[in-house]
Design a protein around this motif. Structure first.
Motif, short mmCIF file in Angstrom:
data_model
loop_
_atom_site.label_atom_id
_atom_site.label_comp_id
_atom_site.label_asym_id
_atom_site.label_seq_id
_atom_site.Cartn_x
_atom_site.Cartn_y
_atom_site.Cartn_z
N ASP A 97 6.71 15.50 -6.88
CA ASP A 97 6.34 14.07 -6.97
C ASP A 97 6.33 13.42 -5.59
OD1 ASP A 97 6.13 14.31 -9.72
OD2 ASP A 97 8.05 13.34 -10.15
N GLN A 146 3.31 14.60 -3.62
CA GLN A 146 2.08 14.00 -4.15
C GLN A 146 1.94 12.55 -3.69
OE1 GLN A 146 2.55 14.88 -8.34
NE2 GLN A 146 1.23 16.67 -8.19
N ASN A 147 3.06 11.85 -3.61
CA ASN A 147 3.02 10.47 -3.10
C ASN A 147 2.61 10.46 -1.62
OD1 ASN A 147 3.79 9.38 -5.54
ND2 ASN A 147 5.96 9.35 -5.02
N ARG A 178 0.78 12.73 -0.13
CA ARG A 178 -0.64 13.11 -0.09
C ARG A 178 -1.53 11.91 -0.44
NH1 ARG A 178 -2.94 17.28 -4.33
NH2 ARG A 178 -2.58 15.45 -5.58
N SER A 179 -1.14 11.16 -1.47
CA SER A 179 -1.92 9.99 -1.87
C SER A 179 -1.97 8.94 -0.76
CB SER A 179 -1.33 9.37 -3.14
OG SER A 179 -1.44 10.25 -4.21
N ALA A 180 -0.81 8.70 -0.13
CA ALA A 180 -0.76 7.72 0.96
C ALA A 180 -1.60 8.18 2.14
CB ALA A 180 0.69 7.49 1.38
N ALA A 218 -4.19 10.14 2.00
CA ALA A 218 -5.61 10.03 1.62
C ALA A 218 -6.10 8.59 1.75
CB ALA A 218 -5.80 10.53 0.19
N ARG A 219 -5.26 7.65 1.38
CA ARG A 219 -5.64 6.23 1.52
C ARG A 219 -5.83 5.84 2.98
NH1 ARG A 219 -1.84 5.64 -2.63
NH2 ARG A 219 -0.22 5.00 -1.17
N ARG A 220 -5.02 6.45 3.86
CA ARG A 220 -5.13 6.16 5.29
C ARG A 220 -6.24 6.98 5.95
NH1 ARG A 220 0.44 6.99 4.92
NH2 ARG A 220 0.23 8.95 6.05
N SER A 264 -6.74 13.29 7.08
CA SER A 264 -7.05 14.55 6.42
C SER A 264 -6.07 15.67 6.78
CB SER A 264 -8.48 14.99 6.73
OG SER A 264 -8.63 15.22 8.11
N VAL A 297 -3.11 15.27 4.55
CA VAL A 297 -3.49 15.63 3.18
C VAL A 297 -3.47 17.15 3.03
CG1 VAL A 297 -5.38 15.65 1.49
CG2 VAL A 297 -4.84 13.54 2.73
N ARG A 315 -1.10 19.46 0.61
CA ARG A 315 -1.63 20.47 -0.33
C ARG A 315 -0.96 21.81 -0.13
NH1 ARG A 315 -7.68 19.22 0.59
NH2 ARG A 315 -7.93 17.37 -0.66
#
Length: 82
Positions: free
Chosen positions: A21, A24-25, A27-29, A31-33, A36, A39, A43
């Motif tokens: 979890d 994943q948080n 990675r999401s943050a 991706a928003r910024r 890459s 990210v 992964r």
């Protein structure tokens, strides 16, 4: 009664869920910024956790087998009783 191996597996599984979890948080943050590189690193970390989870499943299977074997040995009559 829960075997020591099963109790340990359950605890480690909870830790992996928390770790997954968290990553994943991240990675999401990232991706928003638009980062890459971060990210991709996240992964890769998730892939590592998946490998650990597969190993944990194997350990759980082994623990179940050993518990069943122990129960079988305890219920089997000894050689002197036959």
């Amino acid at each position: 009664m829960t075997s020591p191996i099963a109790a340990h597996v359950d605890l480690v599984r909870l830790l992996y869920i928390e770790e997954r979890d968290h990553i994943q948080n991240i990675r999401s943050a990232a991706a928003r910024r638009g980062n890459s590189l971060e990210v991709r690193a996240a992964r890769a970390s998730l892939g590592t956790i998946s490998v650990k989870e597969h190993r944990l499943d194997a350990l759980a299977s082994l623990g179940k087998f050993l518990s069943e074997l122990e129960a079988d040995v305890k219920t089997r009559p000894s050689e002197g009783d036959q």
